[in-house]
Design an enzyme around this catalytic site. Sequence first.
Site, mmCIF file in Angstrom:
data_model
loop_
_atom_site.group_PDB
_atom_site.id
_atom_site.type_symbol
_atom_site.label_atom_id
_atom_site.label_comp_id
_atom_site.label_asym_id
_atom_site.label_seq_id
_atom_site.Cartn_x
_atom_site.Cartn_y
_atom_site.Cartn_z
ATOM 1 C CG ASP A 75 -0.361 0.157 2.677
ATOM 2 O OD1 ASP A 75 0.810 0.008 2.542
ATOM 3 O OD2 ASP A 75 -1.131 0.008 3.626
ATOM 4 C CB SER A 76 4.748 1.784 -0.240
ATOM 5 O OG SER A 76 4.818 0.490 -0.978
ATOM 6 C CG ASP A 129 0.572 -3.984 2.216
ATOM 7 O OD1 ASP A 129 0.498 -4.916 3.280
ATOM 8 O OD2 ASP A 129 1.243 -3.111 2.182
ATOM 9 C CE LYS A 143 3.435 -5.722 4.038
ATOM 10 N NZ LYS A 143 2.769 -4.510 5.051
ATOM 11 C CD GLU A 201 0.650 -1.227 7.796
ATOM 12 O OE1 GLU A 201 0.355 -0.549 8.852
ATOM 13 O OE2 GLU A 201 1.277 -1.110 6.970
ATOM 14 C CD GLU A 210 7.990 0.373 7.287
ATOM 15 O OE1 GLU A 210 7.053 -0.504 6.957
ATOM 16 O OE2 GLU A 210 7.944 1.583 7.225
#
Length: 297
Positions: free
Chosen positions: A57-58, A96, A126, A128, A195
């Site tokens: 999602d970057s 993501d 993925k 978070e 991260e």
Amino acid sequence: MTDKPPRYASWTAGKLPLPELAEMKRRGDKIVMVTAYDAPSGRLADAAGVDLILVGDSSGMVVHGRESTVPVTLDEILFMTQWVTRGARRPIVIADMPFGSYETSNEQAVSNAIRLVKEGGADAVKLERGGTSVLRAHAIVEAGVPVMGHVGLTPQTATVLGGFKAQGRTADRAQQLIDDALELQSAGCFAIVLEAVPAAVARAATQALAVPTIGIGAGADADGQVLVWHDMLGFYEGHAPRFVKRYAELGDAIVDALGRYAADVRAGTFPEEQHTYAMPDEERAAFEATSDSQRSR
Ligand code: KIV
């Protein structure tokens, strides 16, 4: 049997099998991961021997020019995953889960993860954070979709963390981070992204976990590394974090190429003969005769 291409740490003819990642950790073979957002970048990452591709999602920041990853939608990740999986064959492609696509309930998380696999072609997803994300990860794994965890700096909740800054810098926070990672492992995650955490914390997490850790701004002792495509290739205009190493300056190369194109167009030196379509001589003569007679009327 084809010879092993040297660029792969762990070589297989087809898709890299997911259990191979644990074997790579056991052998001490580093795992290489990069983000990608379209078919050409998926193809190029595959050609370079990358093991894991994250449709991150970057993209919200580096591709779509937003200030954060928060507004990224499931549909955006879904489309980009379709494009990447058309280009990448061997790497495991991880989609993501964007903010808002898994927080509400296990049902929401499972149905969105299934969409990313079924419609997007992702091999895994993925998500978070620890906390409720551990429950979501467990539910998604139970539904048959492999899950990668992500702790430390979690950009989707950067506001709660006080901004885009390193995490786990006190003894308590470091221990909490490792506990979260262990819980995600117990929930069935096959790997954990660390991260922006101190190298000592990443080292301890990597030793404590049986599953591989993938570091970004987490020092050299994680089991693998991930970088964002636009950051590492030098065509993201925004402020790059200190952990980014630029392996190319493609932004400069693109501006240079576009500048030379603009100069050629303005000077009339592009297109040349080789870029132009011709007609058979007799057809051209007939066409020009018709146009001449039309003009003289
Ligand atoms: O979205 C992303 O690119 C990520 C990586 C930075 C791990 O989550």
